[in-house]
Design an enzyme around this catalytic site. Sequence first.
Site, short mmCIF file in Angstrom:
data_model
loop_
_atom_site.label_atom_id
_atom_site.label_comp_id
_atom_site.label_asym_id
_atom_site.label_seq_id
_atom_site.Cartn_x
_atom_site.Cartn_y
_atom_site.Cartn_z
N ASN A 1 0.89 -1.14 -0.06
CA ASN A 1 -0.08 0.06 -0.12
C ASN A 1 0.80 1.21 0.04
O ASN A 1 2.01 1.39 0.73
CB ASN A 1 -1.09 0.30 1.15
N CYS B 1 -4.06 0.40 -2.59
CA CYS B 1 -3.90 -0.81 -1.92
C CYS B 1 -3.06 -1.65 -2.26
O CYS B 1 -2.70 -1.61 -3.55
CB CYS B 1 -5.36 -1.35 -1.71
N CYS C 1 -10.81 -3.45 -4.05
CA CYS C 1 -9.95 -4.68 -4.45
C CYS C 1 -10.49 -5.74 -4.94
O CYS C 1 -10.12 -6.38 -5.84
CB CYS C 1 -8.78 -4.88 -3.57
N GLU D 1 0.28 5.40 0.62
CA GLU D 1 -0.77 6.44 0.96
C GLU D 1 -0.14 7.60 0.40
O GLU D 1 0.88 7.86 -0.08
CB GLU D 1 -0.79 6.32 2.55
N GLU E 1 -3.07 -4.87 -2.86
CA GLU E 1 -3.57 -5.95 -3.77
C GLU E 1 -3.49 -5.38 -5.12
O GLU E 1 -3.17 -5.99 -6.14
CB GLU E 1 -5.08 -6.41 -3.31
N CYS F 1 -10.45 -5.07 0.91
CA CYS F 1 -11.57 -3.95 0.88
C CYS F 1 -12.24 -4.35 -0.51
O CYS F 1 -12.03 -5.07 -1.29
CB CYS F 1 -10.87 -2.74 0.74
#
Length: 145
Positions: A47, A58, A96, A49, A60, A93
């Site tokens: 991830n 993210c 994803c 940010e 994934e 999430c």
Amino acid sequence: MVQFDDTLKTLKERAVRAAGFSHSPYSRFPVGAAVISAAGQVYAGCNVENASFGLTQCAERAALTAAVADGVLPGSLQTLLIYTPGNQAHAPCGACRQVMQELMAPDGLVVSCCDGDERRAWSRSDYLPDPFSADVLLNRPPPKR
Ligand code: THU
């Protein structure tokens, strides 16, 4: 519980390494992911940010899009592993899950693990029942003006 064969062990090594590079100063929630192609190539992501929070990517999706950028055919990825440090295996999430259902193989497997023994696994019908998929976008009539 899903057994860790050699493929899952390799994916975990790569996901753990990627989680170590996570840029997550705001959430302090590092995530690593690794996905394997049918040809056996492994792609990892973490991830990343941003101070403009909505721009966060993210782990994934980073791993899945790295595979596509290397020429892997969308819809052919077999196994995606998610790793989060600590003793809890986290669920991916919703965003994803939507991307997984387009890029993973229909019989693909998603596995989540951590530093402890907890592991979770989902098939496509588990992680995204009744998905929005590309077929509804095909053969659409041109817009009326
Ligand atoms: N995150 C992921 O990388 N994958 C998920 O499936 C859930 C959330 C990241 C995004 C953000 O950097 C942090 O975890 C907290 O939401």
